[in-house]
Design an enzyme around this catalytic site. Structure first.
Site, PDB file in Angstrom:
ATOM      1  N   HIS A  61       0.836  -1.200   0.000  1.00 14.61           N
ATOM      2  CA  HIS A  61       0.000   0.000   0.000  1.00 14.61           C
ATOM      3  C   HIS A  61       0.872   1.253   0.000  1.00 14.61           C
ATOM      4  O   HIS A  61       0.674   2.172  -0.803  1.00 14.61           O
ATOM      5  CB  HIS A  61      -0.917  -0.025   1.231  1.00 14.61           C
ATOM      6  CG  HIS A  61      -1.829   1.159   1.336  1.00 14.61           C
ATOM      7  ND1 HIS A  61      -3.183   1.086   1.071  1.00 14.61           N
ATOM      8  CD2 HIS A  61      -1.599   2.452   1.688  1.00 14.61           C
ATOM      9  CE1 HIS A  61      -3.736   2.271   1.245  1.00 14.61           C
ATOM     10  NE2 HIS A  61      -2.787   3.117   1.624  1.00 14.61           N
ATOM     11  N   GLU A  62       1.838   1.307   0.913  1.00 17.77           N
ATOM     12  CA  GLU A  62       2.674   2.502   1.026  1.00 17.77           C
ATOM     13  C   GLU A  62       3.588   2.662  -0.189  1.00 17.77           C
ATOM     14  O   GLU A  62       3.858   3.788  -0.632  1.00 17.77           O
ATOM     15  CB  GLU A  62       3.502   2.449   2.309  1.00 17.77           C
ATOM     16  CG  GLU A  62       2.684   2.432   3.593  1.00 17.77           C
ATOM     17  CD  GLU A  62       1.800   3.660   3.752  1.00 17.77           C
ATOM     18  OE1 GLU A  62       2.109   4.708   3.149  1.00 17.77           O
ATOM     19  OE2 GLU A  62       0.785   3.571   4.465  1.00 17.77           O
ATOM     20  N   HIS A  76       1.795   4.352  -2.868  1.00 20.92           N
ATOM     21  CA  HIS A  76       1.758   5.809  -2.680  1.00 20.92           C
ATOM     22  C   HIS A  76       2.989   6.466  -3.306  1.00 20.92           C
ATOM     23  O   HIS A  76       2.888   7.525  -3.943  1.00 20.92           O
ATOM     24  CB  HIS A  76       1.698   6.150  -1.195  1.00 20.92           C
ATOM     25  CG  HIS A  76       0.324   6.060  -0.612  1.00 20.92           C
ATOM     26  ND1 HIS A  76      -0.802   6.566  -1.239  1.00 20.92           N
ATOM     27  CD2 HIS A  76      -0.119   5.553   0.568  1.00 20.92           C
ATOM     28  CE1 HIS A  76      -1.868   6.353  -0.495  1.00 20.92           C
ATOM     29  NE2 HIS A  76      -1.482   5.741   0.611  1.00 20.92           N
TER      30      HIS A  76
END
Length: 818
Positions: free
Chosen positions: A435-436, A439
């Site tokens: 997820h990160e 980003h």
């Protein structure tokens, strides 16, 4: 970020767990927010509610502020609460009612705050505080027991909701004397005491609170003595209470009262001397230094503390491992082996390849983005993340990890994301790794400018978080699909999501919107990304609004399709509970050792023979406050549990077995107050025959009383004359500038961002932190362009408050001396 594992269902396993198992579900009380609307006796309905309804209270629609959550409704509930406190004798059923009242009241304050409505009257909030104070002084207030602790936690936490700590702090300070080696064993009870420090943090900038402390500075002495007397707790799960006592004492340096500040400075000096960097409990040194850095930097200079050198030394000690991937990632870790780091590189490399294919980037970064490398900082556990990450990297730690983009246009910038491991075994177990990393990739290849640029016109949070969730889960995000059954949102509503909305709307509904657009309208996604890659975020917002209106009906129908195809849907022929399923009704040869998902806050009734074993697992998401599993019934069954591995009676990590079938396993929160997220396995095994054994799981996920994911950093920013400072203001920010001798006037300019989308007002005072209600100088024009001329007669700090009553803004602040 929310963390879920993909759930695979097996029709046979869901049809019948093992031979001899019978299943029954227990209906919950009608206490969802929609169930309470027609209630003739609202307090009575609240009193019998179950914890499963709490989330619906916190996520209630704004319209409830005019009926269920109206001031008149809460005023009546306050009298009911008072009466319940008066007759409280410590019984579990009474405690449950108190907790229900407390959670309903807190939910009302939460909904009102997020709706941007005027606060409830001070008179009402003070009456609630007086009720809380009466409870805290009650002889049974701090009884230990699940229900009793629940009541204490809810009512003490309400202090921060109503913002009336001066009326309850005496009683809350007195309660600290109940903390000892015995009571420290119950971390939920300890967390209730910790609500004092939550409230102290939540009262930053509250003038009434500072006036109260100025008249009661003995509390600072009490807090320091409390920390010294309970140093033993630093070796236990209750260490956070001692840590927060000292940290919140340090935050009192922001007080405008000279004696309060003097005492707080003295305590911070003592802490620094007692717990030097590199010592066993040096996180207390970090807490003191962090507070002094924000609020009294001159003390650090007097002590000769070089923060940059301290950070380098600490990072070298805490994050000794460095591994460069073939791609842009550099992995710095506390305990990853080279083999594990290489495995993480492989995960990130595959994710990057997938990203470029899905987003069709052509491998071309956006203009003016120099974030060619990204540091992936991995702490060994949540405790280390909480202790050290904020000091080293400046991020908040009440989360599951954070991407820190910095200024991508600065060639010396270092992009990084910080994360931690939720288990320290051979697996990577890095929370939110994909997820990160998404980003980082999205910011570099899809979003021109900085994070604040991306958010400037709104209508983009659904993409930022939903796309990161989509890249992690793809079509396997069952938690998002299940959410549809709780009530559909329109596509327009999802597109309008902000970081002030709840986690379900930000992450899960964001995922659903992104998935819909990618699957059904990829050309529109291409058009949107063409805008964001060139910094046209105003046009992005306008386009998204039109797309929402165009596809609202189609999105609703698509959600229905997802719901029908969901394996958990009872109308789905593949669902084992569906009578039309050919694998059901009577499966004669069930899989004997199936490991079956057990839903949180559900019950099963089990029957079994001696030595028989029933296997289950429960997925605990991030931001879970409480988690325990309990069995009760006839015969002799035992409960065994393990984290991240199947539990058996012969291979388990924790048990509380005793004779009979009445056992409970309670998992303690980590230092940040949350249960470690992940999959928990359990085994119910017969030591002898047993029957009518009820297996119950209790899970309380994040209560929305917590601050939003994006929130103002309330630590004051130190401004230097002539140097422009960019500040993003959601509701409130603090700035200070030191004025040397010989200056007669300070001139301050506040300039809005190019979009000038909000209204930030500027307040100033020399001797204290100003508020909208109390200040010496103010500039409150329309928009966010403000100017002040402040005469000064002596050296010292000038304090500023940047305040937005409704919509905030990104502003440039600069000051000059005459």
């Amino acid at each position: 970020m929310s963390f879920q594992q993909r759930i695979q269902h097996h029709p046979i396993a869901w049809a019948c767990v093992i031979a001899g198992l019978s299943y029954s579900s227990y209906s919950q009380a009608a206490c969802e927010i929609q169930d309470l609307q027609p209630a003739r006796d609202l307090p009575a309905q609240i009193a019998v509610a179950t914890q499963a309804c709490y989330n619906s209270w916190f996520y209630a629609p704004t319209a409830t502020l005019d009926n269920l959550y109206s001031e008149a409704s809460l005023a009546h509930l306050q009298t009911v609460l008072d009466a319940e406190i008066a007759r409280y004798t410590g019984e579990a059923q009474q405690a449950r009612r108190l907790e229900n009242y407390g959670e309903f009241i807190r939910a009302a304050y939460y909904v009102r705050y997020n709706a941007g409505r005027e606060p409830y009257s001070q008179a009402l909030s003070q009456r609630f505080a007086q009720s809380i104070d009466r409870f805290l002084r009650h002889p049974h207030a701090f009884d230990q027991g699940r229900e009793q602790v629940g009541a204490m936690k809810s009512l003490s936490l309400m202090v921060d909701n109503v913002k009336q700590l001066p009326l309850t702090m005496d009683a809350m300070i007195l309660a600290l004397h109940r903390f000892n080696r015995e009571t420290a064993q119950d971390t939920q009870w300890v967390d209730g005491l910790n609500n004092l420090f939550r409230a102290m943090s939540g009262h930053v900038g509250n003038s009434e609170f500072y006036r109260y402390l100025a008249a009661n500075t003995q509390h600072i002495d009490t807090l320091y003595r409390f920390a010294l007397d309970n140093e033993w707790a630093l070796e236990t799960d209750a260490e956070f209470l001692v840590y927060n006592a000292l940290r919140e004492t340090g935050r009192l340096l922001i007080s405008p009262d000279a004696i309060t500040k003097q005492k707080a400075r003295h305590v911070m000096r003592q802490v620094i001397a007692r717990y030097p960097l590199g010592s066993k409990h040096d996180k207390l040194w970090l807490a003191a230094v962090e507070m002094l850095h924000y609020y009294a930097p001159e003390v650090l200079q007097q002590l000769g503390i070089d923060l940059d050198a301290a950070k380098r030394d600490l990072a070298a000690r805490i994050l000794p491992n460095r591994f460069e991937c073939q791609g842009p990632a550099i992995i710095r870790s506390q305990d990853l082996s080279d083999a594990q780091a290489a495995q993480a590189c492989d995960v990130l490399d595959k994710k990057e390849q997938d990203f470029h294919q899905v987003a069709n980037t052509g491998l071309a970064p956006v203009a003016d983005d120099y974030n060619t490398r990204v540091e992936v900082v991995v702490f060994a556990n949540n405790s280390s993340y909480v202790n050290y990450s904020s000091f080293l990297f400046g991020n908040t730690t009440d989360n599951g990890g954070q991407y820190l983009e910095g200024n991508p246009a600065d060639q010396n910038n270092q992009a990084r994301f910080v994360a931690y491991r939720y288990a320290n075994d051979a697996d990577l177990s890095i929370l939110n790794l994909e997820h990160e990393y998404t980003h980082y990739l999205d910011a570099r290849f899809n979003q021109y400018g900085s994070f604040s640029d991306n958010l400037a016109h709104g209508h983009i949070v659904w993409w930022l978080e939903g796309f990161a969730e989509y890249m992690h889960y793809k079509q396997g995000y069952q938690a998002a699909v299940k959410l549809i059954s709780q009530g559909k949102l329109s596509l327009s509503d999802v597109f309008a999501t902000t970081y002030s909305n709840d986690t379900n709307r930000i992450y899960r509904w964001g995922y659903l919107a992104v998935r819909f657009m990618l699957e059904k309208h990829p050309q529109d996604v291409e058009s949107l990304l063409a805008l964001s890659r060139t910094g046209q975020f105003d046009q992005w917002a306008q386009s998204v609004k039109l797309l929402g209106e165009r596809y609202n009906t189609e999105f609703s129908a698509w959600l229905d399709t997802l719901q029908r195809d969901n394996p958990d849907n009872p109308d789905n022929p593949d669902n084992p509970d569906n009578p039309d399923n050919p694998d059901n009704p009577e499966q004669p040869n069930p899989e004997p050792n199936a490991v079956t998902q057990l839903a949180a806050n559900s019950s099963l009734t089990l029957t079994g023979k001696a030595y028989s074993e029933h296997l289950f697992y429960v997925d605990v998401p991030e931001y879970s406050r409480e988690f325990h599993v309990q069995i009760s019934g006839e015969g002799d069954a035992d409960l065994y549990m393990s984290y991240q591995q199947v539990a058996h009676y012969y291979d388990y990590q924790v048990t509380e077995f005793t004779y009979g079938s009445n056992e409970q396993i309670t998992f303690k929160p980590e230092q940040n107050g949350y249960i470690k997220p992940g999959r928990y396995y359990l085994s119910v095994t017969g030591r002898a025959d047993y029957s009518a054994v009820i297996l119950n799981t209790h899970l309380v996920t994040e209560q929305p009383n917590e601050q939003p994911t994006i929130k103002d950093d309330l630590a004051p920013v130190l401004l230097e004359a002539g140097n422009s400072q960019s500040l993003t203001v959601h509701r409130q920010r603090y700035v200070a500038i030191y004025v040397p001798k010989g200056v007669s006037e300070v001139q301050v300019w506040l300039t809005a961002s190019e979009q000038n989308r909000g209204n930030v007002d500027l307040f100033a005072a020399k001797a204290y932190w100003p508020t909208r209600e109390q200040f010496e100088h103010a500039s409150t024009g329309a928009g966010s362009h403000e100017y002040l001329r402040i005469p000064v007669t002596q050296e010292g700090y000038v304090h500023f408050s940047l305040n937005a009553q409704q919509l905030g803004d990104t502003v440039e602040m600069v000051a000059y001396f005459d």
